[in-house]
Design an enzyme around this catalytic site. Sequence first.
Site, mmCIF file in Angstrom:
data_model
loop_
_atom_site.group_PDB
_atom_site.id
_atom_site.type_symbol
_atom_site.label_atom_id
_atom_site.label_comp_id
_atom_site.label_asym_id
_atom_site.label_seq_id
_atom_site.Cartn_x
_atom_site.Cartn_y
_atom_site.Cartn_z
ATOM 1 N N LYS A 168 0.886 -1.253 -0.093
ATOM 2 C CA LYS A 168 0.073 -0.040 0.008
ATOM 3 C C LYS A 168 0.815 1.202 -0.008
ATOM 4 O O LYS A 168 1.427 1.576 1.056
ATOM 5 C CB LYS A 168 -1.023 0.000 1.136
ATOM 6 C CG LYS A 168 -1.980 0.974 1.083
ATOM 7 C CD LYS A 168 -2.548 1.253 2.452
ATOM 8 C CE LYS A 168 -1.646 2.516 3.043
ATOM 9 N NZ LYS A 168 -1.590 3.680 2.349
ATOM 10 N N GLU A 241 9.742 1.489 10.784
ATOM 11 C CA GLU A 241 10.753 2.419 10.406
ATOM 12 C C GLU A 241 10.142 3.885 10.729
ATOM 13 O O GLU A 241 9.199 4.044 9.764
ATOM 14 C CB GLU A 241 11.537 2.161 9.076
ATOM 15 C CG GLU A 241 12.237 0.791 9.025
ATOM 16 C CD GLU A 241 13.470 0.739 9.845
ATOM 17 O OE1 GLU A 241 14.039 1.885 10.537
ATOM 18 O OE2 GLU A 241 14.321 -0.188 9.865
ATOM 19 N N CYS A 275 13.906 10.525 6.483
ATOM 20 C CA CYS A 275 13.809 10.051 7.735
ATOM 21 C C CYS A 275 14.941 10.355 8.497
ATOM 22 O O CYS A 275 15.233 10.706 9.764
ATOM 23 C CB CYS A 275 13.167 8.804 7.814
ATOM 24 S SG CYS A 275 14.044 7.604 6.800
ATOM 25 N N GLU A 371 10.319 16.993 14.793
ATOM 26 C CA GLU A 371 10.788 16.557 13.208
ATOM 27 C C GLU A 371 9.976 17.643 12.063
ATOM 28 O O GLU A 371 9.125 17.433 11.845
ATOM 29 C CB GLU A 371 10.409 15.087 13.047
ATOM 30 C CG GLU A 371 10.757 14.816 11.642
ATOM 31 C CD GLU A 371 10.467 13.114 11.193
ATOM 32 O OE1 GLU A 371 9.365 12.988 11.376
ATOM 33 O OE2 GLU A 371 11.350 12.565 10.806
HETATM 34 P P1 NAD Z 1 2.403 8.649 7.866
HETATM 35 O O1 NAD Z 1 2.852 7.820 9.001
HETATM 36 O O2 NAD Z 1 1.239 9.479 7.642
HETATM 37 O O3 NAD Z 1 1.886 7.693 6.360
HETATM 38 C C1 NAD Z 1 2.859 6.484 5.921
HETATM 39 C C2 NAD Z 1 1.855 5.320 5.472
HETATM 40 O O4 NAD Z 1 0.884 4.916 6.436
HETATM 41 C C3 NAD Z 1 0.991 5.727 4.421
HETATM 42 O O5 NAD Z 1 0.955 5.035 3.180
HETATM 43 C C4 NAD Z 1 -0.286 6.031 4.882
HETATM 44 O O6 NAD Z 1 -1.380 5.889 4.072
HETATM 45 C C5 NAD Z 1 -0.145 4.967 6.020
HETATM 46 N N1 NAD Z 1 -1.318 5.115 7.009
HETATM 47 C C6 NAD Z 1 -1.936 6.219 7.531
HETATM 48 N N2 NAD Z 1 -2.768 5.930 8.666
HETATM 49 C C7 NAD Z 1 -2.435 4.449 8.830
HETATM 50 C C8 NAD Z 1 -2.880 3.565 9.935
HETATM 51 N N3 NAD Z 1 -3.981 4.036 10.972
HETATM 52 N N4 NAD Z 1 -2.489 2.540 9.978
HETATM 53 C C9 NAD Z 1 -1.641 1.888 8.879
HETATM 54 N N5 NAD Z 1 -1.304 2.809 7.974
HETATM 55 C C10 NAD Z 1 -1.610 4.013 8.046
HETATM 56 O O7 NAD Z 1 3.819 9.239 7.028
HETATM 57 P P2 NAD Z 1 4.191 10.005 5.920
HETATM 58 O O8 NAD Z 1 3.742 11.275 6.316
HETATM 59 O O9 NAD Z 1 3.751 9.303 4.772
HETATM 60 O O10 NAD Z 1 5.742 9.984 5.848
HETATM 61 C C11 NAD Z 1 6.462 10.768 6.573
HETATM 62 C C12 NAD Z 1 7.025 10.335 8.127
HETATM 63 O O11 NAD Z 1 7.693 9.088 7.558
HETATM 64 C C13 NAD Z 1 8.054 11.162 8.667
HETATM 65 O O12 NAD Z 1 7.829 11.317 9.940
HETATM 66 C C14 NAD Z 1 9.375 10.461 8.383
HETATM 67 O O13 NAD Z 1 10.412 10.393 9.249
HETATM 68 C C15 NAD Z 1 8.824 9.032 8.341
HETATM 69 N N6 NAD Z 1 9.937 8.030 7.513
HETATM 70 C C16 NAD Z 1 10.613 7.148 8.019
HETATM 71 C C17 NAD Z 1 11.550 6.380 7.410
HETATM 72 C C18 NAD Z 1 12.179 5.236 7.951
HETATM 73 O O14 NAD Z 1 12.810 4.612 7.525
HETATM 74 N N7 NAD Z 1 12.523 5.260 9.295
HETATM 75 C C19 NAD Z 1 11.589 6.471 6.143
HETATM 76 C C20 NAD Z 1 10.847 7.482 5.466
HETATM 77 C C21 NAD Z 1 9.942 8.225 6.131
#
Ligand code: NAD
Length: 467
Positions: A168, A241, A275, A371
């Site tokens: 997804k 992650e 991230c 962040e």
């Molecule tokens: P997000 O958590 O809003 O979304 C990530 C994914 O989760 C999306 O596909 C979203 O549709 C899905 N999602 C939303 N609600 C959900 C739920 N209740 N249950 C399961 N899935 C759900 O994050 P974002 O805004 O897309 O990305 C930015 C964040 O991701 C930042 O905090 C960044 O640091 C982090 N990030 C971490 C890494 C890492 O490897 N540690 C890498 C990239 C981004």
Amino acid sequence: MEALNLLIDGRLVPGDLTMPVLNPATEETLAECPRASRAQLDSAVAAAKAAFPGWSARPIDERRQAIARIADTIEANAADLARLLTQEQGKPIADATGEVMGMAAFFRYFATLDLPMKVIEDGEGRRVEAHRRPLGVIGAIIPWNYPLLILSFKLPPALLAGNTLVVKPAPTTPLSTLKFAALIADLLPPGVINVIADANDLGDALTHHPDVRKISFTGSTATGRKVMASAAETLKRITLELGGNDAGVVLDDADPKTVAPGIFKGAFENSGQVCLAIKRLYVHESIYDELCSELAELANAAIVDDGLKQGTQLGPLQNRMQYEKVKGFLEDAKANGRIVAGGEVMDRPGYFVRPTIVRDIAEGSRLVDEEQFGPVLPVIKYSDSDEVIRRANATTYGLGASVWSSDPKRAYEVAGRIEAGTVWINKHLDMAPHIPFGGAKQSGLGVEFGEEGLAEFTQLQVINMAR
Ligand code: NAD
């Protein structure tokens, strides 16, 4: 643009619903994207479940070959994938091409790994073996900053171990993933990989689903907590992650001119939407003014534009929500620090923010404590090296960090005391498929990449035989 589809049970099918996907450089609609209904999510999980016995029973060599064929396909279609990635994500085309080639490299790497049985004991009384078995259906949930690269952290190790998947992507960057799905649909048996898209409404259903055995999630810490809570119901395996607030620590013996370009890249790559980007920079007072000036010069010289334009170094922020969030951090920077480069959004359509350097700022401001996930870097002055380690560790995050110094021994000593999953010395953001990567504290749970990452897609089974 060609019509894209969901991939469910080996078939490319329209979504029961649709949603617009915007180009963040123009704010214009790039495509009407298929969007899965709850019933389609259930079909995808059912297809993955049905495909599991057959796929997991194949010899690992066959699975390896399939993964290598996917790498070939990615490379053969790199230009098209990169262009679509730039259009939906915003990053410069050179970086998008790098992401696509990086994706292929992850597939190639995992295609070389094995899951050998280990003999733990082979004695008079017993023979004990440890086997690595697949788990079943994996739910892979991806964020919008590196849609294709992060997919390749999860897909090839899961496949190699014999699992099947439901993928997804994030709602604002589903197109390149759906294009990838169309390219590989015929390379695997039906149901082994299923790709759906949603409007942020199906992640919860996927993590609650009783037929999903593991969730591999990359995203924010807030959503990671929700994933962990819903996985608890059926005791799903999880790899999380999550977010970070990486500190860069510049020691007094670093040469500002030498370290500035690496720090700039470590903070502003992908317009800061990484991230593991440097999100707080601690600089010793003796070189503080000089390093702030060097960074400001680099920020002022950066070319910020549509990623499709030749020469663009930094593209727009990926979506309006993030753009609004970063605008909030700019307000905080104005109130609590001194902006020496950037500081404004650009007066044009698209979510453009110039790279911003903020000095004379400290803990207690949002820009330092939270962040930002955008191109705004706080540069914080310190005077004592024990004190700076304490300040670098004073966060709930622990993803990455870096130490900058001309004395490798001193830097090494400081690096060992920082609470983070990865600490770099005189660089930041150097990653490779064989180097394990995972967060400390609230930046995550578990590991990706390398043999350790592969093991997380397996169940350890011990066979203990009487003799
Ligand atoms: P997000 O958590 O809003 O979304 C990530 C994914 O989760 C999306 O596909 C979203 O549709 C899905 N999602 C939303 N609600 C959900 C739920 N209740 N249950 C399961 N899935 C759900 O994050 P974002 O805004 O897309 O990305 C930015 C964040 O991701 C930042 O905090 C960044 O640091 C982090 N990030 C971490 C890494 C890492 O490897 N540690 C890498 C990239 C981004």
